[in-house]
Each structure stands twice: as C-alpha cells, then as structure tokens.
Write a protein that holds these residues in place. Structure first.
Motif, PDB file in Angstrom:
ATOM      1  N   ASP A   1       0.771  -1.139   0.059  1.00  0.00           N
ATOM      2  CA  ASP A   1       0.162   0.004  -0.132  1.00  0.00           C
ATOM      3  C   ASP A   1       0.874   1.168   0.072  1.00  0.00           C
ATOM      4  N   GLN A   2       1.906   1.256   0.663  1.00  0.00           N
ATOM      5  CA  GLN A   2       2.793   2.456   0.620  1.00  0.00           C
ATOM      6  C   GLN A   2       3.335   2.580  -0.499  1.00  0.00           C
ATOM      7  N   ARG A   3       4.048   1.695  -1.148  1.00  0.00           N
ATOM      8  CA  ARG A   3       4.553   1.641  -2.622  1.00  0.00           C
ATOM      9  C   ARG A   3       3.298   2.314  -3.647  1.00  0.00           C
ATOM     10  N   TRP A   4       2.072   1.879  -3.343  1.00  0.00           N
ATOM     11  CA  TRP A   4       0.998   2.373  -4.133  1.00  0.00           C
ATOM     12  C   TRP A   4       0.798   3.934  -3.970  1.00  0.00           C
ATOM     13  N   ARG A   5       0.960   4.275  -2.625  1.00  0.00           N
ATOM     14  CA  ARG A   5       0.607   5.725  -2.442  1.00  0.00           C
ATOM     15  C   ARG A   5       1.851   6.584  -2.757  1.00  0.00           C
ATOM     16  N   ASP A   6       2.987   6.030  -2.942  1.00  0.00           N
ATOM     17  CA  ASP A   6       4.025   6.621  -3.254  1.00  0.00           C
ATOM     18  C   ASP A   6       4.069   6.866  -4.883  1.00  0.00           C
ATOM     19  N   GLY A   7       3.682   5.819  -5.582  1.00  0.00           N
ATOM     20  CA  GLY A   7       3.481   5.942  -7.071  1.00  0.00           C
ATOM     21  C   GLY A   7       2.334   6.813  -7.432  1.00  0.00           C
ATOM     22  N   LEU A   8       1.477   6.716  -6.581  1.00  0.00           N
ATOM     23  CA  LEU A   8       0.245   7.631  -6.986  1.00  0.00           C
ATOM     24  C   LEU A   8       0.663   9.140  -6.900  1.00  0.00           C
ATOM     25  N   ARG A   9       1.346   9.476  -5.701  1.00  0.00           N
ATOM     26  CA  ARG A   9       1.977  10.936  -5.453  1.00  0.00           C
ATOM     27  C   ARG A   9       2.740  11.215  -6.863  1.00  0.00           C
ATOM     28  N   LEU A  10       3.664  10.327  -7.124  1.00  0.00           N
ATOM     29  CA  LEU A  10       4.323  10.705  -8.173  1.00  0.00           C
ATOM     30  C   LEU A  10       3.324  10.903  -9.387  1.00  0.00           C
ATOM     31  N   MET A  11       2.674  10.107  -9.602  1.00  0.00           N
ATOM     32  CA  MET A  11       1.738  10.304 -10.949  1.00  0.00           C
ATOM     33  C   MET A  11       0.932  11.647 -10.890  1.00  0.00           C
ATOM     34  N   LEU A  12       0.557  11.829  -9.795  1.00  0.00           N
ATOM     35  CA  LEU A  12      -0.443  13.121  -9.526  1.00  0.00           C
ATOM     36  C   LEU A  12       0.473  14.444  -9.601  1.00  0.00           C
ATOM     37  N   ALA A  13       1.756  14.269  -9.592  1.00  0.00           N
ATOM     38  CA  ALA A  13       2.810  15.416  -9.601  1.00  0.00           C
ATOM     39  C   ALA A  13       3.027  15.716 -11.069  1.00  0.00           C
ATOM     40  N   GLU A  14       2.588  14.615 -12.185  1.00  0.00           N
ATOM     41  CA  GLU A  14       2.803  15.053 -13.431  1.00  0.00           C
ATOM     42  C   GLU A  14       2.435  16.268 -13.963  1.00  0.00           C
ATOM     43  N   PRO A  15       3.160  17.198 -14.667  1.00  0.00           N
ATOM     44  CA  PRO A  15       2.451  18.388 -15.175  1.00  0.00           C
ATOM     45  C   PRO A  15       1.459  18.122 -16.348  1.00  0.00           C
ATOM     46  N   ALA A  16       1.656  17.099 -16.903  1.00  0.00           N
ATOM     47  CA  ALA A  16       0.645  16.936 -18.233  1.00  0.00           C
ATOM     48  C   ALA A  16      -0.593  16.484 -17.604  1.00  0.00           C
ATOM     49  N   LEU A  17      -0.820  16.024 -16.352  1.00  0.00           N
ATOM     50  CA  LEU A  17      -1.959  15.867 -15.530  1.00  0.00           C
ATOM     51  C   LEU A  17      -2.814  16.870 -15.035  1.00  0.00           C
ATOM     52  N   GLN A  18      -2.169  18.063 -14.754  1.00  0.00           N
ATOM     53  CA  GLN A  18      -2.741  19.032 -14.064  1.00  0.00           C
ATOM     54  C   GLN A  18      -4.029  19.721 -14.783  1.00  0.00           C
ATOM     55  N   GLY A  19      -3.600  19.990 -16.102  1.00  0.00           N
ATOM     56  CA  GLY A  19      -4.694  20.807 -16.915  1.00  0.00           C
ATOM     57  C   GLY A  19      -5.961  19.768 -17.148  1.00  0.00           C
ATOM     58  N   GLU A  20      -5.804  18.458 -17.319  1.00  0.00           N
ATOM     59  CA  GLU A  20      -6.774  17.636 -17.431  1.00  0.00           C
ATOM     60  C   GLU A  20      -7.449  17.292 -16.102  1.00  0.00           C
ATOM     61  N   ILE A  21      -7.019  17.661 -15.173  1.00  0.00           N
ATOM     62  CA  ILE A  21      -7.622  17.360 -13.848  1.00  0.00           C
ATOM     63  C   ILE A  21      -8.480  18.784 -13.466  1.00  0.00           C
ATOM     64  N   VAL A  22      -7.966  19.837 -13.838  1.00  0.00           N
ATOM     65  CA  VAL A  22      -8.943  21.100 -13.729  1.00  0.00           C
ATOM     66  C   VAL A  22     -10.107  20.977 -14.794  1.00  0.00           C
ATOM     67  N   LYS A  23      -9.916  20.559 -15.803  1.00  0.00           N
ATOM     68  CA  LYS A  23     -11.222  20.465 -16.826  1.00  0.00           C
ATOM     69  C   LYS A  23     -12.017  19.313 -16.388  1.00  0.00           C
ATOM     70  N   ALA A  24     -11.601  18.096 -15.849  1.00  0.00           N
ATOM     71  CA  ALA A  24     -12.369  17.309 -14.990  1.00  0.00           C
ATOM     72  C   ALA A  24     -13.317  17.722 -14.028  1.00  0.00           C
ATOM     73  N   SER A  25     -12.513  18.498 -13.151  1.00  0.00           N
ATOM     74  CA  SER A  25     -13.285  19.032 -12.090  1.00  0.00           C
ATOM     75  C   SER A  25     -14.433  20.042 -12.595  1.00  0.00           C
ATOM     76  N   ALA A  26     -14.204  20.967 -13.332  1.00  0.00           N
ATOM     77  CA  ALA A  26     -15.162  21.818 -13.778  1.00  0.00           C
ATOM     78  C   ALA A  26     -16.398  20.888 -14.267  1.00  0.00           C
ATOM     79  N   ALA A  27     -16.196  20.025 -14.942  1.00  0.00           N
ATOM     80  CA  ALA A  27     -17.196  19.331 -15.595  1.00  0.00           C
ATOM     81  C   ALA A  27     -17.860  18.590 -14.395  1.00  0.00           C
ATOM     82  N   ALA A  28     -17.227  18.107 -13.471  1.00  0.00           N
ATOM     83  CA  ALA A  28     -17.793  17.327 -12.139  1.00  0.00           C
ATOM     84  C   ALA A  28     -18.674  18.329 -11.341  1.00  0.00           C
ATOM     85  N   GLN A  29     -18.173  19.411 -11.155  1.00  0.00           N
ATOM     86  CA  GLN A  29     -18.961  20.653 -10.731  1.00  0.00           C
ATOM     87  C   GLN A  29     -20.332  20.945 -11.112  1.00  0.00           C
TER      88      GLN A  29
END
Length: 209
Positions: free
Chosen positions: A115-143
């Motif tokens: 579980d700790q390795r999963w958490r570490d990998g998840l943190r690294l993935m979420l820190a990817e700059p390429a992901l930030q813009g898509e998360i913003v768009k998804a959040s807007a659609a979700a709201q």
C-alpha cells in the motif's frame, strides 16, 4: 454506484461509461506501478483488452484517461445524491453520497508495504505536469453535474443561482482535500474518517477549531 447501476441510463451509455472506467483504471494502475514515462497507450489498451483505436475513441492520452476517474466518481456522487431520500437534509445526503463512492475504491487505507508503494507511486503520478490541466477540466465538468444534482434537491437553478454552484464546488474541494491529506501523510491514514471530518465541518459551517 458503478456505471452499470446508474438509473435512467440506456444500455449503450452504460457500456460507454464502463469502458471509460476500465480504460481510466488501467491507465492509473499502470502509471502508478511502472511510472508515467514507462507506460504507452498500447500498454493501456492491452491491459484493458481493447484496441488502441478504442482507447483513442475515448481519450486523447494518458492524462485525460486518468482525470476521467475523478469525473466518473463525481458523476456517481451526483447520481447517488439524486437517489437519496427527498426529505434527508442536504449535507447528510451529500456525506452519504460521497462516502458511497470513495469507500469501495480507497487505496490508502491499508497498512502494508504494498500500500505504501502504491501511495508513493500515486503521488508521483499526480505530480506530473501533463495531468494538471486535465484534472482542472475534469473538476469543472464534475462541478457542473454536481450543481445540477444539488439544484434538483434544493429547488434552485443550476444555471442562474449561486447556491448549487457553491455547494458543488465545496463537495469537489472537500473530497480533494481529504484525498490529498491522506496521500501526503507520512503513514497511511484511512480515507473515510477524514472524509467524515471534512463534511461534518462543512455541515457545521466551518467553525474555527
């Protein structure tokens, strides 16, 4: 509430949402375990047992596929909110709706090294700059969808009234804060108690501790 269980959706739409979820989950799983740069669209398609063309029909790339999981979860929160008893107080209904979607898929509640390795990998993935813009768009659609569900429960207008938009933004932000708090903790923290604290505080009007 999984896509297959969402009421008022036709078979075709349910199947499309199921495919989106499967592709998104496969993308997250591979990117967390292998690392962002070590995953291709071909890898994802193979893991989800679909063609690359099918992946491209749904997503432009890995970032959009990953962000789709947040959007789908919030869509399901909105669907669950609509299904809650009409006389239930709003924030009680919101809390139940949020818990119903985070409880089955929380990956941060375990205490093992895996579980700790999963958490570490998840943190690294979420820190990817390429992901930030898509998360913003998804959040807007979700709201937008959450606001519609809140408006239906409160007799307000999702397009013209501030209230449903504000509540939707708070639901989105509160969920994100709980997840981020658990991911950044030095030791694994169960997500559901944190979600409960977040929404209890919101329901109380955020009094100063």
């Amino acid at each position: 509430m999984a896509p297959a269980d969402v009421p008022n959706l036709g078979l075709r739409e349910r199947k499309k949402r199921q495919t989106r979820v499967a592709l998104s989950q496969a993308t997250i799983r591979l990117c967390v375990t292998r690392g962002w740069d070590n995953v291709t669209v071909e890898d994802i398609a193979a893991a989800a047992d679909v063609s690359v063309r099918t992946f491209r029909n749904y997503f432009s790339g890995k970032a959009e596929a990953i962000a789709a999981s947040h959007l789908e979860r919030m869509w399901c929160v909105a669907d669950e909110l609509r299904a809650r008893p009409a006389g239930e107080p709003l924030w009680e209904a919101v809390t139940h709706a949020v818990h119903s979607q985070f409880a089955p898929t929380d990956a941060s509640t375990g205490q093992s090294a895996n579980d700790q390795r999963w958490r570490d990998g998840l943190r690294l993935m979420l820190a990817e700059p390429a992901l930030q813009g898509e998360i913003v768009k998804a959040s807007a659609a979700a709201q937008h969808e959450l606001a519609r569900a809140v408006a239906e429960r409160t007799g307000t207008d999702a397009d013209h009234d501030v209230y449903p938009k504000l509540v939707a933004a708070v639901i989105n932000a509160g969920s994100s804060v709980a997840v981020e708090h658990c991911l950044k903790a030095e030791s694994p923290i169960p997500l559901l108690p944190v979600l409960a604290e977040v929404f209890d505080r919101l329901a109380a009007g955020l009094p100063v501790p």
